[in-house]
Design a protein around this motif. Sequence first.
Motif, PDB file in Angstrom:
ATOM      1  N   GLY B  60      35.858   7.057  29.008  1.00 43.00           N
ATOM      2  CA  GLY B  60      35.717   8.466  29.303  1.00 43.00           C
ATOM      3  C   GLY B  60      34.262   8.874  29.320  1.00 43.00           C
ATOM      4  O   GLY B  60      33.431   8.273  28.650  1.00 43.00           O
ATOM      5  N   VAL B  61      33.968   9.925  30.087  1.00 40.35           N
ATOM      6  CA  VAL B  61      32.598  10.388  30.183  1.00 40.35           C
ATOM      7  C   VAL B  61      32.241  11.142  28.906  1.00 40.35           C
ATOM      8  O   VAL B  61      33.117  11.588  28.162  1.00 40.35           O
ATOM      9  CB  VAL B  61      32.383  11.301  31.412  1.00 40.35           C
ATOM     10  N   THR B  63      31.131  14.161  26.608  1.00 36.50           N
ATOM     11  CA  THR B  63      31.132  15.621  26.622  1.00 36.50           C
ATOM     12  C   THR B  63      30.263  16.092  25.462  1.00 36.50           C
ATOM     13  O   THR B  63      30.396  15.585  24.350  1.00 36.50           O
ATOM     14  CB  THR B  63      32.542  16.209  26.454  1.00 36.50           C
ATOM     15  N   PRO B  89      29.342  16.177  32.300  1.00 38.09           N
ATOM     16  CA  PRO B  89      29.555  17.119  33.406  1.00 38.09           C
ATOM     17  C   PRO B  89      28.644  18.337  33.331  1.00 38.09           C
ATOM     18  O   PRO B  89      28.565  19.094  34.294  1.00 38.09           O
ATOM     19  CB  PRO B  89      31.022  17.531  33.254  1.00 38.09           C
ATOM     20  N   TYR B  90      28.014  18.557  32.201  1.00 36.16           N
ATOM     21  CA  TYR B  90      27.232  19.784  32.036  1.00 36.16           C
ATOM     22  C   TYR B  90      25.780  19.463  31.712  1.00 36.16           C
ATOM     23  O   TYR B  90      25.504  18.649  30.833  1.00 36.16           O
ATOM     24  CB  TYR B  90      27.838  20.636  30.909  1.00 36.16           C
ATOM     25  N   HIS B 131      30.662  25.844  28.378  1.00 33.61           N
ATOM     26  CA  HIS B 131      29.864  24.620  28.324  1.00 33.61           C
ATOM     27  C   HIS B 131      28.443  24.810  28.851  1.00 33.61           C
ATOM     28  O   HIS B 131      27.927  23.970  29.581  1.00 33.61           O
ATOM     29  CB  HIS B 131      30.555  23.477  29.063  1.00 33.61           C
TER      30      HIS B 131
END
Lengths: 233, 230
Positions: B60-61, B63, B89-90, B131
């Motif tokens: 998983g990426v 976070t 993602p952020y 986020h």
Amino acid sequence: MAYPKRFDGRAWDEPRPMEAKVGVVPRADGSAMFRIGNTVAIAAVYGPRDLHPKFMQNPETGILRCDYNMLPFSGHGDRVKPGGGRRAREIGMVMENAIRPVIDLKDYPNTVVDVFVDLPQTDAGTRCAAITAAAMALADAGIEMKELPAAVAVGRVSDKFVVDLNYDEEAHEDGAADIPVAMLPRSGKVTLLQMDGDIQPADLKKVLQMAHKAIIKINEVQKAALKARFADK
Amino acid sequence: MTETIHIKDKTIAVPGETLAEGMSVLPGAGTYRDGDAIVCSRLGLASVEDKVIKIVPMSGVYTPKLGDHIIGKVTDILLSGWRVETRSPYSAVMNTKDAVTDFIPRGANLAEYFALGDHIVIKIVNITSQHLVDVTMKGPGLMKLQGGRIVEVSAAKVPRIVGRDGSMIQMIKDATGCEIIPGQNGWIWIKGKPQGEILAIEAMRAIEREAHLPGLTERMKAWLTQHAKR
């Protein structure tokens, strides 16, 4: 002319031989290959990642985006036009609809999970193989999902009801019904149901039960492939 | 109360798999309850502690999480700060007041402090519900990275590379003579002699491959002593 025996000698409710492998695309966040008979699907998942163009972003949840792509040399001799078309867009959409009910991207607002499925070799049942491969790739990418969806085509060939039609059966001269079904193996919920051809309503119920049995078999292959990724070397 | 636990501790669980049955067993992270059953919702290593079943993710990426030390890359210069890529993602924002102690006059060239493409060790100090991530460089061990190289590993495997209280990474540092700074986001900075750097990267790749198998520390110790001599 009736259909006394299947062209490839399978039992009526028997899916084609299956093979699955997880982690086939090293650069992707998750990936999987699924082969059923002569149909091969390779799925790669990227994300959750930043979504552009920005107007597509949803501040309440992440979104799922599926891309279905038959490779030019994949079919029965005719070159498949690359770049996608009406059919590829539709299948991308039904894949999204088949998978979205099991995943929850509320924890990833404004992002996208991209699923790319390429089919290097096809012999009918591609959207089902694509969904099955995509489910494994999403699990490999660490996306939370309630179940692993799996899909198979069922239908009627001439006067017989069969599971997992190949191209020759779909093209049977007496006519056929091709019904791709995606199901959640645990709950038995249906997330994809399409039909090409015709079938009696009572018979539809019968073939859906056949589909559920086949999907449980496919799910076993999916689970085994995911576990094999982390097996002792 | 009748209960059955189907999954063995420290084995791989797959989404949709029934892990246990019975209301006295509790669902932890990565699982959910469906009627009587506890069902796995993500791929990972099952961990059974008393009556709680949870899944330790293996992929998983990354976070962003509050308080994480990560390695970021400067991707843009804003009005009064920098935009930093976090390999998630952020992206994050680092304000000038969180970055340098100098007085910076209005209109100063912020690239003199951190230029585009610089890698920095930062700490996450705030995350909003949407986020938006704020990071700081004020704190022990937070700095701009000079020289060396960045290795990319899976963020889920970083805890194994670091080891309990940093034991594993200390072992790699001692055996290879490299300076190593691990970021929770899976970017790891290494600086040392070329031979040492190569060995350190190989060691990390080996840990990444075998992170879920027991007896990792012992195997890595043997592997490092064998290879470090060459």
